[in-house]
Write a protein that holds these residues in place. Structure first.
Motif, mmCIF file in Angstrom:
data_model
loop_
_atom_site.group_PDB
_atom_site.id
_atom_site.type_symbol
_atom_site.label_atom_id
_atom_site.label_comp_id
_atom_site.label_asym_id
_atom_site.label_seq_id
_atom_site.Cartn_x
_atom_site.Cartn_y
_atom_site.Cartn_z
ATOM 1 N N SER A 199 -26.484 34.443 9.892
ATOM 2 C CA SER A 199 -25.642 35.629 10.077
ATOM 3 C C SER A 199 -24.225 35.296 9.639
ATOM 4 O O SER A 199 -23.570 34.436 10.229
ATOM 5 C CB SER A 199 -25.630 36.046 11.553
ATOM 6 N N LYS A 200 -23.737 35.967 8.613
ATOM 7 C CA LYS A 200 -22.382 35.721 8.129
ATOM 8 C C LYS A 200 -21.350 36.056 9.203
ATOM 9 O O LYS A 200 -20.368 35.329 9.375
ATOM 10 C CB LYS A 200 -22.103 36.547 6.870
ATOM 11 N N VAL A 201 -21.582 37.140 9.933
ATOM 12 C CA VAL A 201 -20.641 37.550 10.974
ATOM 13 C C VAL A 201 -20.495 36.458 12.026
ATOM 14 O O VAL A 201 -19.377 36.065 12.395
ATOM 15 C CB VAL A 201 -21.107 38.867 11.635
ATOM 16 N N ILE A 202 -21.621 35.955 12.521
ATOM 17 C CA ILE A 202 -21.574 34.902 13.544
ATOM 18 C C ILE A 202 -21.030 33.611 12.952
ATOM 19 O O ILE A 202 -20.142 32.962 13.529
ATOM 20 C CB ILE A 202 -22.968 34.675 14.155
ATOM 21 N N ASN A 203 -21.543 33.224 11.786
ATOM 22 C CA ASN A 203 -21.110 31.968 11.169
ATOM 23 C C ASN A 203 -19.603 31.937 10.935
ATOM 24 O O ASN A 203 -18.937 30.922 11.217
ATOM 25 C CB ASN A 203 -21.826 31.753 9.832
ATOM 26 N N ASP A 204 -19.046 33.024 10.413
ATOM 27 C CA ASP A 204 -17.610 33.039 10.081
ATOM 28 C C ASP A 204 -16.740 32.857 11.316
ATOM 29 O O ASP A 204 -15.732 32.131 11.273
ATOM 30 C CB ASP A 204 -17.237 34.339 9.367
ATOM 31 N N ILE A 205 -17.105 33.501 12.427
ATOM 32 C CA ILE A 205 -16.325 33.336 13.656
ATOM 33 C C ILE A 205 -16.377 31.885 14.134
ATOM 34 O O ILE A 205 -15.363 31.307 14.544
ATOM 35 C CB ILE A 205 -16.839 34.283 14.758
ATOM 36 N N ILE A 206 -17.557 31.294 14.074
ATOM 37 C CA ILE A 206 -17.698 29.899 14.515
ATOM 38 C C ILE A 206 -16.925 28.967 13.585
ATOM 39 O O ILE A 206 -16.179 28.086 14.053
ATOM 40 C CB ILE A 206 -19.186 29.499 14.580
ATOM 41 N N PHE A 207 -17.075 29.136 12.269
ATOM 42 C CA PHE A 207 -16.364 28.286 11.316
ATOM 43 C C PHE A 207 -14.848 28.390 11.520
ATOM 44 O O PHE A 207 -14.136 27.375 11.500
ATOM 45 C CB PHE A 207 -16.699 28.698 9.877
ATOM 46 N N ASN A 208 -14.371 29.607 11.711
ATOM 47 C CA ASN A 208 -12.918 29.830 11.790
ATOM 48 C C ASN A 208 -12.297 29.397 13.117
ATOM 49 O O ASN A 208 -11.082 29.230 13.203
ATOM 50 C CB ASN A 208 -12.591 31.310 11.543
ATOM 51 N N HIS A 209 -13.125 29.217 14.133
ATOM 52 C CA HIS A 209 -12.594 28.867 15.459
ATOM 53 C C HIS A 209 -13.287 27.628 16.019
ATOM 54 O O HIS A 209 -13.348 27.446 17.233
ATOM 55 C CB HIS A 209 -12.766 30.045 16.425
ATOM 56 N N ILE A 210 -13.756 26.786 15.122
ATOM 57 C CA ILE A 210 -14.527 25.624 15.555
ATOM 58 C C ILE A 210 -13.708 24.692 16.439
ATOM 59 O O ILE A 210 -14.203 24.171 17.454
ATOM 60 C CB ILE A 210 -15.121 24.870 14.335
ATOM 61 N N ASP A 211 -12.440 24.489 16.116
ATOM 62 C CA ASP A 211 -11.623 23.560 16.911
ATOM 63 C C ASP A 211 -11.424 24.061 18.331
ATOM 64 O O ASP A 211 -11.520 23.282 19.299
ATOM 65 C CB ASP A 211 -10.266 23.328 16.229
ATOM 66 N N GLU A 212 -11.134 25.370 18.478
ATOM 67 C CA GLU A 212 -10.955 25.922 19.826
ATOM 68 C C GLU A 212 -12.240 25.818 20.640
ATOM 69 O O GLU A 212 -12.217 25.452 21.824
ATOM 70 C CB GLU A 212 -10.528 27.395 19.750
ATOM 71 N N LEU A 213 -13.384 26.130 20.013
ATOM 72 C CA LEU A 213 -14.654 26.091 20.730
ATOM 73 C C LEU A 213 -15.024 24.670 21.151
ATOM 74 O O LEU A 213 -15.594 24.452 22.227
ATOM 75 C CB LEU A 213 -15.767 26.682 19.863
ATOM 76 N N LEU A 214 -14.677 23.698 20.299
ATOM 77 C CA LEU A 214 -15.029 22.304 20.609
ATOM 78 C C LEU A 214 -14.211 21.736 21.761
ATOM 79 O O LEU A 214 -14.572 20.682 22.309
ATOM 80 C CB LEU A 214 -14.860 21.434 19.361
ATOM 81 N N HIS A 215 -13.149 22.410 22.164
ATOM 82 C CA HIS A 215 -12.415 21.977 23.360
ATOM 83 C C HIS A 215 -13.296 22.086 24.603
ATOM 84 O O HIS A 215 -13.196 21.273 25.523
ATOM 85 C CB HIS A 215 -11.153 22.833 23.561
ATOM 86 N N SER A 216 -14.169 23.098 24.612
ATOM 87 C CA SER A 216 -14.961 23.378 25.814
ATOM 88 C C SER A 216 -16.451 23.109 25.642
ATOM 89 O O SER A 216 -17.163 22.965 26.646
ATOM 90 C CB SER A 216 -14.788 24.851 26.217
ATOM 91 N N TYR A 217 -16.924 23.047 24.400
ATOM 92 C CA TYR A 217 -18.362 22.945 24.171
ATOM 93 C C TYR A 217 -18.686 21.940 23.066
ATOM 94 O O TYR A 217 -17.870 21.672 22.187
ATOM 95 C CB TYR A 217 -18.944 24.307 23.738
ATOM 96 N N GLN A 218 -19.915 21.425 23.126
ATOM 97 C CA GLN A 218 -20.539 20.791 21.975
ATOM 98 C C GLN A 218 -21.411 21.871 21.328
ATOM 99 O O GLN A 218 -21.983 22.712 22.029
ATOM 100 C CB GLN A 218 -21.385 19.600 22.417
#
Length: 354
Positions: A199-218
């Motif tokens: 899913s491009k929609v899901i992938n793009d959000i994850i790619f663009n905010h990977i650093d913020e998400l990795l603060h709280s999750y693997q």
């Protein structure tokens, strides 16, 4: 000796139930063959996972709900597919056909009807897809995952069987999951997937905010075929598609972000994984995923973000929600009962086709 011809393909959702039933059939010394498309994901999955199952490919067109010049071409592809399937079924002489749906299944179902071979078809979504609506005209019976689906088909033509989950998904090993990903047990794990094509929609959000998400999750990120990128970060594990390793990845997963294909979300439910669903919109589908997601939300299994509203802000809000309400979500999931095991469904298929 009983012989079953399995068919279905185009996406992994049109293969998953077949993948659950085939091992049960093989344990009962039932001969299995598979009829799929030439370029669909089913050929790769079936030939890799079941190398002893004879795979036949046929011509198949795409069934569209809109006017297109391609529809004319695909009429001939479907006709060619029927001829291909007739040759295969005449040669193999199966006792029955079990169809999981998708475009490739229509010619097989028509050919089986011509040869008086009973066909059982399976519908995973709340509302039947176009391929299964056509196939039902030639089939003996339709099995449904949702009880509500029976409202959309003629009386007496369907049976509610519930979700059928591949047994191997329950055999995951945490140590292998951590070894594959190089993760640890100190931070929760998000499994993100957008279907077999991604899913491009899901992938793009994850790619663009990977650093913020990795603060709280693997993060385990299944990006879909052809969608890999070069992100390499500690705590981030990327694959196009997970095969045999999926059961180990599930074992270490705490939460799931996913599209709302029926087979996938029932696997999350069976494995007790709180989920955030981002269903395909009606601009890209017939709305089946919207119906699936609504059913799961109403039963307390999932949070839902409509695709036009999907953003980093709405994602983090719903992640906080499922974390804070994990106890209630798991309680709801624990109250769900599977209607048929794969082995029981196999026996039902054989009995119904007699």
């Amino acid at each position: 000796m009983v012989k079953i011809a399995f068919t279905g393909g185009g996406t992994i959702g049109h293969v998953a139930v077949n993948m659950a039933i085939i091992p049960e059939a093989q344990r009962e010394n039932i001969t299995c063959i598979y009829i799929g498309s030439k370029n669909g994901i089913e050929q790769e999955v079936i030939t890799k996972q079941f190398p002893d199952v004879k795979y036949y490919s046929i011509s198949s067109g795409k069934l569209r709900r809109y006017i297109s010049v391609e529809n004319v071409k695909d009429v001939f592809k479907v006709q060619k597919g029927v001829l291909d399937a007739l040759k295969i079924l005449k040669k193999e002489k199966p006792d029955l056909v079990f169809s999981k749906g998708g475009f490739v299944a229509v010619p097989v179902t028509i050919a089986a009807k011509i040869l008086n071979i009973k066909t059982i078809i399976h519908e995973s979504d709340v509302t039947p897809g176009l391929a299964n609506k056509i196939a039902l005209k030639f089939a003996h019976k339709m099995y449904t995952t949702f009880e509500k689906t029976l409202d959309y088909i003629p009386d007496g033509s369907g049976d509610y069987v519930g979700s059928i989950i591949r047994n191997e998904l329950f055999a995951g090993n945490k140590q292998q999951g951590y070894a594959l990903t190089q993760f640890n047990s100190n931070k929760p794990v998000l499994l993100i997937m957008g279907g077999s094509l991604g899913s491009k929609v899901i992938n793009d959000i994850i790619f663009n905010h990977i650093d913020e998400l990795l603060h709280s999750y693997q993060i385990i990120h299944l990006v879909g075929k052809g969608n890999r990128n070069q992100i390499k970060k500690e705590g981030y594990y990327q694959l196009e598609y997970a095969g045999e390793e999926l059961m180990h990845l599930f074992k270490i997963t705490d939460y799931v972000i996913s599209r709302a294909g029926s087979n996938a979300i029932f696997e999350f439910l069976a494995l007790k994984k709180p989920m955030i669903l981002v269903p395909l919109g009606k601009d890209q589908s017939r709305g089946d995923q919207i119906d699936n997601a609504a059913q799961f939300k109403s039963q307390g299994y999932a949070s839902v973000i409509d695709e036009p509203l999907f953003s980093y802000a709405t994602l983090t809000k719903q992640l906080d929600y499922i974390k804070n309400h994990q106890h209630e979500i798991l309680q709801a999931m624990n109250s769900m009962t599977t209607r048929y095991t794969a082995h029981e469904l196999l026996n039902k298929i054989i009995q119904d086709a007699k």
